[in-house]
Motif scaffolding. Structure first.
Motif, PDB file in Angstrom:
ATOM      1  N   GLY A  81      -6.782 -11.374   7.114  1.00 20.12           N
ATOM      2  CA  GLY A  81      -7.479 -10.746   6.016  1.00 20.12           C
ATOM      3  C   GLY A  81      -8.716  -9.991   6.483  1.00 20.12           C
ATOM      4  O   GLY A  81      -8.962  -8.857   6.067  1.00 20.12           O
ATOM      5  N   ALA A  82      -9.473 -10.635   7.389  1.00 13.63           N
ATOM      6  CA  ALA A  82     -10.688  -9.990   7.901  1.00 13.63           C
ATOM      7  C   ALA A  82     -10.349  -8.816   8.813  1.00 13.63           C
ATOM      8  O   ALA A  82     -10.959  -7.740   8.732  1.00 13.63           O
ATOM      9  CB  ALA A  82     -11.542 -11.011   8.647  1.00 13.63           C
ATOM     10  N   GLU A 128       0.813  -1.207   0.000  1.00 20.04           N
ATOM     11  CA  GLU A 128       0.000   0.000   0.000  1.00 20.04           C
ATOM     12  C   GLU A 128       0.856   1.271   0.000  1.00 20.04           C
ATOM     13  O   GLU A 128       0.493   2.275  -0.612  1.00 20.04           O
ATOM     14  CB  GLU A 128      -0.926  -0.005   1.212  1.00 20.04           C
ATOM     15  N   ILE A 182      -7.591  -6.921   8.929  1.00 17.68           N
ATOM     16  CA  ILE A 182      -7.022  -5.787   8.205  1.00 17.68           C
ATOM     17  C   ILE A 182      -8.092  -5.087   7.366  1.00 17.68           C
ATOM     18  O   ILE A 182      -8.121  -3.855   7.252  1.00 17.68           O
ATOM     19  CB  ILE A 182      -5.842  -6.248   7.331  1.00 17.68           C
ATOM     20  N   ALA A 183      -8.998  -5.890   6.780  1.00 17.87           N
ATOM     21  CA  ALA A 183     -10.042  -5.295   5.949  1.00 17.87           C
ATOM     22  C   ALA A 183     -10.996  -4.429   6.764  1.00 17.87           C
ATOM     23  O   ALA A 183     -11.433  -3.374   6.302  1.00 17.87           O
ATOM     24  CB  ALA A 183     -10.824  -6.401   5.234  1.00 17.87           C
ATOM     25  N   TYR A 184     -11.307  -4.873   7.990  1.00 14.48           N
ATOM     26  CA  TYR A 184     -12.330  -4.168   8.771  1.00 14.48           C
ATOM     27  C   TYR A 184     -11.755  -3.294   9.883  1.00 14.48           C
ATOM     28  O   TYR A 184     -12.411  -2.354  10.328  1.00 14.48           O
ATOM     29  CB  TYR A 184     -13.297  -5.188   9.381  1.00 14.48           C
ATOM     30  N   TRP A 210     -10.002 -10.600  -2.556  1.00 19.12           N
ATOM     31  CA  TRP A 210     -10.610 -11.203  -1.375  1.00 19.12           C
ATOM     32  C   TRP A 210      -9.946 -12.529  -0.985  1.00 19.12           C
ATOM     33  O   TRP A 210     -10.096 -12.999   0.147  1.00 19.12           O
ATOM     34  CB  TRP A 210     -12.099 -11.462  -1.640  1.00 19.12           C
TER      35      TRP A 210
END
Length: 443
Positions: free
Chosen positions: A183-184, A62, A186-188, A273
């Motif tokens: 993954g979850a 990023e 970091i995404a949320y 995803w």
């Protein structure tokens, strides 16, 4: 494997049969309190570590948008891993291994705090990620030989392959749950939450490891020195079957370890995803092997299994690079993970059952380099080749190079291919020295 009595889970009349023969042998867990503490502490730590393992390359992606910058993490980690891995091996033979593990665990927790602090800055900086990665590599190099060298002291000789399988199971549980959760998370919640959970895992792990029994060095142990490290290297060089296990693993990871470019592969497949699933797929395959690892005790030609599994790893990675369907890619990664675990189980069986205790730390340092340097260089290779060609070419070409290299090594290392735990003189010697059920204690 050595010839030995049936594991404690078997009936007195013979080996277990059917489904029971495939299930992991829990004898080390049942018989050793220290092994139980180390297993639980390791599970907690690996769970947190995988959160950071995902967060750091994703944060670099990023901040930089460069596959080469992400792959460079491996280059930054390489030198500290080599230097401190070798020194950590010598240190593990000269000091209380429990204390060494505790201090390095605390240091790793502090480094996770630094990662967290960097993320809360208005503009997170890139260079601290590389600095912390190098320091983590150094502390891991100091710690891992002690962790590996302590196992033959707390587990009976005939239970060592079962202990390896259980430790592999522990890693796989964390490797599946960690990336999937990362993954979850970091995404949320962002990378800050991932680093915070990693810090918490180190606190819990240190508390568990504090209760280990003291593990002082042998009474004739020398202080860490270049001479001592050289002694371990000479011993390893004299054991061509050991050299074979190191070489096979290093080339397999060098050419076919594309984890650093998974964020770019997920984008190429139009499936961002699936990033967490990509990191978890290999562990899922490993878990399938470990949960059916009862067959390991019936295999004696460990060297051949190491080679066959490394060939399978490379082939699976090559196919993954050709696939355009994300689910087929995940399947290939799972197959590769299973092959890697088979290779690891039999490499560890050779190491644990043939190396004298007074050299365990130094040889564990060399072993750690064999299974750690390869992935670090593999990250550099994967990132560099992806930047010069494309992500898919980096994956499939690396897999083919792995197959070719392992095949050449197998042809040039007859001692590895002929290794038999029932007749190998080093395995026979250690079996007689330890006895059929004894645990090596500090002198």
């Amino acid at each position: 494997m050595t010839e030995h009595d049936p594991p404690s889970s078997a009936p007195a009349s013979g080996r277990p049969s059917g489904l029971r023969a495939l299930l992991p042998d829990l004898a080390p867990w049942k018989s050793s309190r220290d092994f139980r503490r180390m297993w639980i502490a390791g599970l907690v730590t690996v769970f947190g570590t995988f959160l950071t393992f995902i967060a750091v390359p994703l944060q670099l992606k990023e901040l930089t948008g460069s596959a080469l910058a992400v792959g460079a993490i491996g280059a930054v980690e390489l030198v500290p891993l080599i230097v401190f891995g070798l020194y950590g091996g010598a240190l593990a033979d000269a000091v209380d291994r429990r204390k060494l593990i505790l201090w390095t665990e605390a240091g790793l927790g502090v480094l996770s705090v630094l990662l967290l602090l960097n993320t809360v800055l208005p503009q997170p900086m890139v260079w601290p990620l590389y600095v912390v990665a190098g320091l983590v590599s150094a502390l891991s190099g100091l710690q891992r030989p002690a962790l590996q060298a302590i196992v033959p002291r707390v587990v009976a000789h005939e239970q060592l392959p079962a202990a390896v399988a259980l430790n592999s199971l522990r890693w796989q549980i964390g490797a599946i749950a960690g990336p999937s959760l990362a993954g979850a998370v970091i995404a949320y919640a962002g990378v800050q939450c991932a680093y915070l959970l990693d810090i918490a895992s180190y606190v819990v792990s240190a508390a568990l490891l504090f209760g280990l029994s003291p593990q002082p060095p042998s009474h004739d142990a020398d202080k860490p020195s270049l001479r001592g490290i050289a002694e371990g290297a000479r011993y390893a060089w004299s054991r061509k079957e050991l050299l074979g296990t190191y070489a096979v693993d290093m080339v397999a990871m060098l050419f076919a370890f594309p984890n650093a470019i998974f964020p770019f592969l997920a984008d190429d497949l139009d499936a961002p995803w699936a990033l967490g699933l990509m990191y978890a797929a290999g562990a899922a395959g490993s878990l399938a092997v470990t949960l059916t690892s009862g067959w390991v005790s019936r295999i004696h030609r460990h060297g051949r299994m190491v080679v066959a599994a490394a060939l399978g790893w490379g082939a699976a990675m090559a196919v993954a690079g050709w696939m355009h369907n994300v689910w087929l890619v995940l399947l290939c990664l799972a197959v590769a993970g299973g092959c890697d675990t088979v290779s690891g189980l039999f490499r560890s069986a050779i190491w644990d059952q043939t190396i004298p205790d007074q050299l365990r730390g130094r040889l564990a340092g060399i072993e750690m380099l064999s299974y750690s340097v390869g992935p670090q260089l593999g990250q550099v290779r994967a990132g560099g080749m992806a930047s010069l060609t494309n992500v898919r070419a980096s994956v499939w070409a690396g897999g083919l190079a792995c197959v070719a290299s392992v095949g050449l090594l197998a042809a040039s290392l007859p001692q590895l291919m002929s290794y038999d735990a029932r007749t190998n003189p080093h395995a026979v010697r250690m079996r007689r020295l330890r006895g059929t059920s004894g645990v090596v204690e500090a002198a």
